[in-house]
Design an enzyme around this catalytic site. Sequence first.
Site, mmCIF file in Angstrom:
data_model
loop_
_atom_site.group_PDB
_atom_site.id
_atom_site.type_symbol
_atom_site.label_atom_id
_atom_site.label_comp_id
_atom_site.label_asym_id
_atom_site.label_seq_id
_atom_site.Cartn_x
_atom_site.Cartn_y
_atom_site.Cartn_z
ATOM 1 N N TYR A 44 -0.039 4.935 12.882
ATOM 2 C CA TYR A 44 -1.448 5.283 12.770
ATOM 3 C C TYR A 44 -2.223 4.692 13.950
ATOM 4 O O TYR A 44 -1.638 4.103 14.855
ATOM 5 C CB TYR A 44 -1.969 4.870 11.391
ATOM 6 C CG TYR A 44 -1.232 5.613 10.293
ATOM 7 C CD1 TYR A 44 -1.208 7.017 10.283
ATOM 8 C CD2 TYR A 44 -0.504 4.952 9.324
ATOM 9 C CE1 TYR A 44 -0.498 7.715 9.310
ATOM 10 C CE2 TYR A 44 0.209 5.637 8.343
ATOM 11 C CZ TYR A 44 0.210 7.031 8.352
ATOM 12 O OH TYR A 44 0.925 7.721 7.409
ATOM 13 N N HIS A 46 3.045 1.966 11.222
ATOM 14 C CA HIS A 46 3.467 3.297 10.747
ATOM 15 C C HIS A 46 2.918 4.465 11.549
ATOM 16 O O HIS A 46 2.736 5.560 11.039
ATOM 17 C CB HIS A 46 3.132 3.454 9.256
ATOM 18 C CG HIS A 46 3.828 2.432 8.405
ATOM 19 N ND1 HIS A 46 3.441 2.126 7.138
ATOM 20 C CD2 HIS A 46 4.880 1.618 8.676
ATOM 21 C CE1 HIS A 46 4.223 1.178 6.641
ATOM 22 N NE2 HIS A 46 5.110 0.859 7.571
ATOM 23 N N PRO A 74 0.836 -1.207 0.000
ATOM 24 C CA PRO A 74 0.000 0.000 0.000
ATOM 25 C C PRO A 74 0.872 1.258 0.000
ATOM 26 O O PRO A 74 1.831 1.350 0.771
ATOM 27 C CB PRO A 74 -0.786 -0.119 1.307
ATOM 28 C CG PRO A 74 -0.682 -1.553 1.696
ATOM 29 C CD PRO A 74 0.638 -2.021 1.200
ATOM 30 N N HIS A 126 -4.612 -1.960 8.979
ATOM 31 C CA HIS A 126 -3.371 -1.196 9.131
ATOM 32 C C HIS A 126 -3.085 -0.955 10.616
ATOM 33 O O HIS A 126 -3.720 -0.127 11.264
ATOM 34 C CB HIS A 126 -3.504 0.135 8.403
ATOM 35 C CG HIS A 126 -2.204 0.807 8.101
ATOM 36 N ND1 HIS A 126 -0.991 0.357 8.574
ATOM 37 C CD2 HIS A 126 -1.919 1.925 7.365
ATOM 38 C CE1 HIS A 126 -0.020 1.159 8.144
ATOM 39 N NE2 HIS A 126 -0.560 2.112 7.402
ATOM 40 N N CYS A 149 0.269 5.577 -0.295
ATOM 41 C CA CYS A 149 -0.633 6.717 -0.447
ATOM 42 C C CYS A 149 -0.319 7.492 -1.719
ATOM 43 O O CYS A 149 0.847 7.715 -2.054
ATOM 44 C CB CYS A 149 -0.531 7.634 0.767
ATOM 45 S SG CYS A 149 -1.240 6.925 2.263
ATOM 46 N N ARG A 196 8.562 1.422 -3.201
ATOM 47 C CA ARG A 196 9.204 2.414 -4.070
ATOM 48 C C ARG A 196 9.716 1.810 -5.363
ATOM 49 O O ARG A 196 9.669 2.447 -6.417
ATOM 50 C CB ARG A 196 10.347 3.089 -3.308
ATOM 51 C CG ARG A 196 9.842 3.953 -2.159
ATOM 52 C CD ARG A 196 10.973 4.516 -1.325
ATOM 53 N NE ARG A 196 10.556 4.617 0.059
ATOM 54 C CZ ARG A 196 11.302 5.075 1.033
ATOM 55 N NH1 ARG A 196 12.534 5.471 0.783
ATOM 56 N NH2 ARG A 196 10.855 5.142 2.264
#
Length: 360
Positions: free
Chosen positions: A182, A180, A23, A177, A25, A324
């Site tokens: 969150y 990270h 995933p 999720h 963003c 990436r």
Amino acid sequence: MPSLFDPITLRGHTVRNRIWLAPMCQYAVEARDGIPTDWHLVHLGARATGGFGLVMTEAAAVTAEGRISPQDVGIWTDEQAAAWSRIVDFLHAHGAAAGTQLAHAGRKASEFSPWRGEGSVPEADGGWVTSGPSAVAYQGLAVPHELNVEEIGEIVDAFVAAARRAESAGFDVVEIHGAHGYLLHQFLSPLANLRTDAYGGSFENRVRLLLEVVDAVRVVWPEDKPLLVRLSATDWVEGGWTAEETVEVSALLAAHGVDLVDVSSGGLDARQQISVGPGYQVPFARDVRAKAEVATGAVGLITDPAQAQGILDDGDADVVLLARAALREPAWPLRAAHELGVPAKEAPYPPNYARGAWRS
């Protein structure tokens, strides 16, 4: 044939290979309504035609207040689910499984998207009041509202409603999720969670919300479809969430119906000191797989086909997830098939691209 291109079956669903899109963003919703756009169709569709086994969407917010930024996608309305359905149909048409990541950003919500500014978006500019386990801000962001028990229950309900919408949109996989920095990660980490009630303090209390979300989603998510959880294995900060706790909670997740743990790290505290290098997070996936006895996904500077194959050969993970590298190269799996000598008929080429398998 290289095991990167072996199918993998989780519950009743088989994914064509073990190269999965992580995933990421995109911050591409200009109308601020959380509805995915043609950008998402092209972005995700290109990775399906590029040979990825599972194509995972970016974090889809389960509430409007759970978005990272005003430009984030969501899955809190039926209109959003209908827009996702169009994209899911395209992914399926080109051989990829479709997954979505259900997320709530908590105290890291209402941020400017990367190229639009820094810090928290003021309410006057479309921002909102954020929430978290405690009234402790992430560095550089606004202090969040501390959630009460009733509000925590509403968030669990929001994850359930989002899972139902994911099913209506045709997704094959959902990932919760918990990484990270969150919301669910915030509850896990003692650096963000200072509560003294049933959701704070001990390990058992800090993992309570994550397990409640998993249990509630597993009830409504079809029995034959896989449920994943993404975890940050460590905060990389003294006194934070640890790799040992990740192994412990992963075993609990497996017992609660989770089929694979997607193992990342960091994102909870700006003081993190990360030792970055090729495959730097793979050891975390290896430990979870071996000690918690659950399937894992490895992610983090996996860029070379031989490196990715080595992760599977060494038993470090069951799948690899690219981020990436996939932004730079939408057809990375097709290059991997070429370099690893996968027979043309076994490589994930769409018919339109089959000439790419020719070795002349």
